[in-house]
Design an enzyme around this catalytic site. Structure first.
Site, PDB file in Angstrom:
ATOM      1  N   ASP A 172      69.367 -64.843  -3.586  1.00 20.11           N
ATOM      2  CA  ASP A 172      69.305 -66.301  -3.435  1.00 20.11           C
ATOM      3  C   ASP A 172      68.422 -66.647  -2.239  1.00 20.11           C
ATOM      4  OD1 ASP A 172      70.622 -69.009  -4.269  1.00 20.11           O
ATOM      5  OD2 ASP A 172      70.753 -68.957  -2.077  1.00 20.11           O
ATOM      6  N   ILE A 173      67.561 -67.652  -2.398  1.00 22.14           N
ATOM      7  CA  ILE A 173      66.726 -68.122  -1.288  1.00 22.14           C
ATOM      8  C   ILE A 173      67.591 -68.999  -0.385  1.00 22.14           C
ATOM      9  CG2 ILE A 173      64.690 -69.464  -0.640  1.00 22.14           C
ATOM     10  CD1 ILE A 173      63.499 -68.769  -3.373  1.00 22.14           C
TER      11      ILE A 173
ATOM     12  N   GLU B 120      66.958 -71.308  -7.459  1.00 24.27           N
ATOM     13  CA  GLU B 120      66.426 -70.392  -6.452  1.00 24.27           C
ATOM     14  C   GLU B 120      67.095 -69.024  -6.500  1.00 24.27           C
ATOM     15  OE1 GLU B 120      69.719 -72.777  -4.348  1.00 24.27           O
ATOM     16  OE2 GLU B 120      68.310 -72.995  -5.994  1.00 24.27           O
TER      17      GLU B 120
END
Length: 551
Positions: free
Chosen positions: A425-426, A468
């Site tokens: 995950d960003i 994301e």
């Protein structure tokens, strides 16, 4: 030294010899059923069908091995015998002398053609060479900026050597030419010294190395000078690294497609192996199934994206087999093309209605087989990509990465090998969109997807899980090794500088990992990796957490 092409040609010659040696046995079998049908009042419709299948097989296979006249004669006999089905004893009796004479001519043609020399068609062997190293020379007098750029590009598997003045890079080029040069326009030697140095290099080596210019200048005059010096692209500082990498990829990366995976299903093992060898010459991965009862095992083993199937086979016809295959949901999308001498359009349409996608008429020339299979697999891949790939990143969509996890898990169980599954995950991505806009957010997502594609193996699967979030399926990878891989990606990605107008920012990643054999169900592996990712966020983000079951 014998090449791969020489080896395949030798195998094709052996196949022709094998086919020639088998002809007397085929003829004896034909004669057995001809005699039974014409002399025994107790013959059955099954006897007629068997004779028809044997003649049909010769019509479809003869020309493939150089017996062109035999193939045509068999086709003519087959057309006569077609009228015998459904069984018509009066027609059979009337045609008995004609068929006997035609068969005698067939046997004589085989004797003549077996003594003639025929060449084995050749084809170009497509080998999967490893992708060459991309070496970039960076001409930049700002040492800090040069080092920063080199570090960021190395994260995308580019090897970068830095130089601060013209003489230094010229000397290096005389020893080894790079794949590409990135040169600053303005150097201590002058306001357009970078352009002059590139022109000198091209003149001295009498060839042009692809070049990208960078500069704080953005005026028409300097851009024109750069174009005249052979510039492929021009970037104004500060450089968006994701845009630079995108341009480098287009200039230096050769797209190497995975070999086409083909399954040939034909009860004539010699003919099937001939088709396989011809297609292997073109770099395709071809499996052969001569026993229809083994088809599901073969499909599971080789995971074909295209099936070539004979129509007339004993025990189970091609049409019946296609229908069986289509009843499996996971095999619905595999194109099935029938190989047959059948030219009756109504029968062809009936076969297509049972699960086939197209017909190729036997006998088929090798070059036509190659072109037909290539064209059909290319179209199948294009359609598959449209359905399975995310439009922004080109990665697998949510559903398809989960399917890939299931597929690789089955393979890992069969081979007894480990499998790791990663969710990434960003961090604080909403803030990126809020502060810098969605277009900038898209650039961050594309940059991460590109880095994952560069740094992972071709056997690994990468998907955009949603927004994301990304998912990685890493076959034959222990969880400790997966952790090392992911942490290296996190480290390199955190060093990338993104720009929005006059602002500069960095982005970090969080990750969770689960594995097989600690967990043996795909849905549970997915859930465990997701929980590990959630924990990584709770612990402060910018870290990797391993599934607790493994611990």
């Amino acid at each position: 030294m014998a090449t791969k092409a020489d080896d395949i040609q030798a195998q094709l010659r052996v196949l022709k010899e094998t086919y020639t040696e088998q002809l007397p046995v085929k003829f004896e079998e034909i004669e057995h059923y001809r005699t039974r049908i014409l002399t025994d009042d107790n013959y059955s419709e099954e006897d007629v069908k068997t004779l028809h299948r044997l003649i049909h097989s010769l019509a479809g296979s003869g020309a493939t091995f150089g017996f062109f006249d035999l193939s045509q004669q068999a086709r003519a006999i087959e057309q006569v015998i077609n009228a015998w089905l459904p069984m018509n004893k009066l027609t059979i009796e009337n045609d008995s002398t004609t068929v006997s004479d035609m068969l005698t001519a067939l046997y004589n043609l085989a004797l003549v053609e077996s003594t003639e020399e025929t060449s084995v068609p050749t084809a170009v062997v497509m080998t999967q060479e490893p992708e060459p190293e991309v070496l970039i020379y960076l001409l930049e007098d700002d040492a800090v900026l040069a080092k920063q750029t080199a570090i960021q590009l190395s994260g995308f598997d580019y090897k970068v050597e830095t130089f601060s003045y013209g003489g230094e890079i010229k000397a290096a080029i005389m020893k080894k030419e790079p794949s590409l040069i990135i040169a600053d326009v303005t150097l201590p030697e002058g306001h357009a010294a970078g352009i002059d140095i590139i022109c000198d290099i091209h003149e001295e080596i009498n060839s042009k190395i692809p070049v990208i210019f960078t500069s704080i200048r953005d005026d028409f005059s300097v851009r024109l000078q750069a174009v005249r010096a052979g510039s492929e692209s021009y970037f104004v500082k500060p450089i968006n690294i994701d845009q630079l990498v995108d341009r480098l990829d287009k200039m230096t990366r050769q797209v190497i497609h995975d070999p086409y995976r083909i399954l040939v299903i034909d009860d004539d093992a010699t003919l099937a192996e001939h088709y396989a060898l011809v297609l292997r010459q073109e770099g395709m991965e071809v499996s052969v199934c001569s026993q229809p009862t083994n088809v599901f095992h073969e499909i599971s083993r080789c995971n074909p994206e295209f099936i070539l199937m004979d129509v007339h086979m004993p025990e189970c016809s091609g049409m019946e087999l296609a229908k069986l295959i289509r009843q499996q949901d996971s095999y619905i999308s595999i194109p099935i093309v029938f190989l047959s001498t059948e030219n009756n359009i109504n029968k062809q349409l009936a076969a297509l209605g049972l699960g086939g996608d197209d017909f190729l008429n036997k006998p088929i020339q090798d070059k036509h087989l190659i072109l037909s299979v290539t064209a059909r697999v290319q179209r199948a891949r294009q359609l598959s990509d449209l359905m399975s790939q995310d439009s922004l990143t080109g990665l697998l969509k949510h559903t398809h990465i989960k399917q890939q996890l299931e597929t690789e898990l089955l393979r890992a169980k069969r081979l007894g090998s480990p499998l790791s599954y990663v969710m990434i995950d960003i961090d604080h991505f909403k803030k990126v969109n809020d502060n810098y806009g969605h277009l900038t957010g898209d650039r961050v997502i594309k940059s991460l997807s590109r880095m994952l594609q560069h740094r992972l193996r071709k056997t690994d699967s990468i998907g955009r899980y949603g927004g994301e979030e990304f998912a990685l399926v890493l076959p034959d990878t222990q969880i400790v090794n997966a952790q090392h891989i992911v942490e290296e990606i996190q480290k390199v990605f955190a060093e990338i500088k993104f720009f929005y107008k006059e602002q500069e920012f960095n982005v970090s990643l969080s990750a969770g990992i689960a594995c097989y054999p600690s967990i043996d169900k795909a849905v549970d592996i997915n859930m465990a990796a997701d929980k590990a990712l959630y924990k990584a966020k709770q612990l402060g983000r910018n870290r990797t957490v391993i599934d607790e079951v493994k611990k």
